[in-house]
Design a protein around this motif. Structure first.
Motif, short mmCIF file in Angstrom:
data_model
loop_
_atom_site.label_atom_id
_atom_site.label_comp_id
_atom_site.label_asym_id
_atom_site.label_seq_id
_atom_site.Cartn_x
_atom_site.Cartn_y
_atom_site.Cartn_z
N ASP A 24 11.86 -23.55 -2.22
CA ASP A 24 12.43 -22.74 -2.53
C ASP A 24 14.35 -23.63 -2.40
O ASP A 24 14.39 -24.65 -2.77
CB ASP A 24 12.19 -21.76 -1.54
N ASP A 59 4.30 -24.52 -4.92
CA ASP A 59 5.22 -23.65 -6.32
C ASP A 59 5.13 -24.18 -7.74
O ASP A 59 3.69 -24.21 -7.86
CB ASP A 59 6.28 -24.66 -5.90
N SER A 74 6.92 -20.78 -3.73
CA SER A 74 8.04 -20.41 -5.17
C SER A 74 8.27 -20.42 -6.31
O SER A 74 6.60 -21.38 -6.63
CB SER A 74 8.80 -21.88 -4.15
#
Length: 521
Positions: free
Chosen positions: A38, A214, A250
């Protein structure tokens, strides 16, 4: 009990020392997603912006740890096995559909502490030594069976792709104790994944984050990491006393986090149990968050996050702000990328039928647009019941919507008037006049006559109930069900969120009861 196709029902009440099966409710308009890497700035009370894909570069501290084991864990269910489910999605109160329902593994790869990462490993009598090695051989329909034992962290898994009817499972072996990932920067990082189920694992003593997921840095492609299930996880004692998260998501779309426990994540009023940056279409339900007095929050959704429902969870002393709807994110980390139009930290985050005990502020609307808190039971907040804040403000380059159009409806607030500085803390650059307060029950147990928050709300409330004891069944044992004679019974407003049911999967009557529990007998 949960009517999940894969494995037995999860006994959520066991996580809080209770005896009967808690049922999970969900009414979701869209599917969910999860992520990692992030980035955000911090004021020390919420997440920060490292943006590193491997979770490194976090602050250090002296975070104390308790010993390993099953403290605070769920009753781990045997998952990813066969099923007699027809594949039809369950509907109604106490059930929730995922892509995993009805799916059965077509192959298995085994991982064991005495295995070896050699070409072709993964058979029961020739297991791999690492999840990463097994994942490199996995295809749609594969179940990676991790046998009990202790495994080192810092695994990396990239571009793992199952299919709608043939996901990939990564989790504990059926009939065995959950494997434990211990130490490393993270237990493992999943970067780029579709139709993957992470289940029945314990993670502790990672120095940065527990598990990272992610979008491999492809911020504007929602297809990179989506359709993920996280269930029956125990993640605890993470970080070195700073901005460290137990589960870091994320840029993930279409995700579920269920039946898991999170404790001692981060420290120094930073770090989260679950931290979402630019995540969309998610359900976080039936989990417990506890022993997190030094964390920033239990759950945070920021960086462009949208359409996430947080339902039927239990929070006990879980962070400075238990649920942070919005936050503060570095511009380069938003998913999708910022535009020339109006941007927001978070939108349509729904907090429904949860129990929240303690914390300075159980709820924070931080640059959040059209976010809501409905049917929650809030017990003894430390300083405020909720906050309306703006931490990301407009610049000449990018415009940001103020925190606006929030809703606080059908909540039961049981509090000590003497502990609050004010009921609602309103910060600058927000639009508190656009919020709605309706049909909440407020009971100051130290001063019932002073229960009405009155002018401490930014706008007048409609349909409120003040100064009447809700008559909890057993407050000390977290049984906050209320009888038919309670002033909360039938005093709520009919809401779309009511249809999903209460914290134990019971359907609300109509008109509904105020709070997280439908009334008892």
């Amino acid at each position: 009990m949960i009517t999940s196709a894969n494995g037995p029902a999860v006994d959520y009440r066991m996580m809080w020392g209770r005896t009967t099966t808690t049922m999970l409710c969900m009414l979701l308009s869209a599917c969910p997603g999860g992520t990692s890497s992030d980035g955000s700035t911090t004021d020390g009370t919420h997440g920060t912006a490292d943006g590193t894909a491997d979770g490194s570069g976090n602050e250090t501290g002296d975070g104390t740890m308790s010993g390993p084991g099953t403290e605070g864990t769920t009753a781990m269910a045997d998952s990813s096995g066969g099923s007699d489910d027809t594949g039809e999605p369950p509907v109604g109160c106490g059930v929730f559909p995922t892509f995993e329902d009805g799916a059965v593994p077509t192959s298995e790869l085994h991982v064991a502490t005495d295995g070896a990462d050699t070409a072709g490993c993964g058979a029961p009598d020739a297991p791999c030594a690492s999840v990463g090695m097994a994942a490199g051989q996995a295809g749609p329909g594969t179940a990676i069976r991790i046998h009990e034992g202790i495994y080192a962290g810092d695994e990396f898994i990239g571009n793992l792709a199952g299919q709608t009817d043939a996901p990939i499972w990564i989790g504990g072996a059926p009939g065995e104790a959950p494997p434990r990932f211990e130490g490393g920067s993270v237990a493992f990082q999943l970067s780029g994944a579709r139709y993957v189920v992470i289940h029945d694992l314990e993670v502790w003593l990672a120095t940065a984050n527990g598990i990272n997921v992610d979008d491999n840095g492809q911020y504007d492609d929602p297809e990179v990491t989506r359709h993920l299930v996280f269930r029956n996880l125990s993640i605890h004692d993470i970080g070195q006393g700073g901005n460290n998260d137990c589960l870091k998501l994320s840029g993930v779309d279409d995700f579920w986090v269920t039946g898991s426990s999170f404790s001692r994540c981060g420290g120094g009023t930073a770090g989260s149990g679950i931290d979402m940056v630019g995540c969309h279409h998610g359900l976080i339900a039936g989990n417990t968050f506890f022993d997190m007095p030094d964390s920033g929050n239990a759950i945070q959704a920021k960086g462009g996050s949208d359409d996430v429902e947080i339902r039927a969870n239990r929070f006990d002393d879980a962070g400075n702000r238990t649920i942070n709807m919005g936050g503060s994110t570095g511009f380069e980390f938003f998913r999708p990328s910022l535009t020339a139009g109006e941007n927001y930290e978070a939108r349509d985050i729904r907090v429904v039928a949860n129990l929240m005990r303690g914390s300075d502020a159980p709820l924070a609307f931080v640059g959040c647009v059209e976010c809501s808190a409905v049917h929650n039971t809030i017990v003894d907040p430390g300083n405020w019941v909720m906050r309306i804040l703006q931490e990301t403000t407009s610049t000449p380059e990018y415009a940001f919507a103020p925190a606006r159009d929030g809703r606080f409806v059908n909540n039961l607030v049981y509090y000590a008037r003497g502990n609050l500085s004010t009921t609602v803390n309103v910060g600058a650059d927000t639009a508190p006049e656009t919020f709605e307060f309706a049909n909440n029950l407020w009971y100051a147990h130290d001063a019932p006559g002073s229960s009405d928050p009155g002018a401490e709300l930014p706008v007048p409330e409609t349909g409120g109930v003040y100064g009447e004891d809700p008559m909890f069944a057993e407050l000390a044992a977290d049984d906050l069900d209320v009888p038919l004679s309670s002033p909360a019974a039938g005093a709520g407003r009919d809401e779309a969120a009511s249809a999903g049911g209460d914290i134990e999967g019971e359907c609300y009557p109509m008109p509904p009861t105020i709070g997280a529990w439908a009334e008892g007998e």
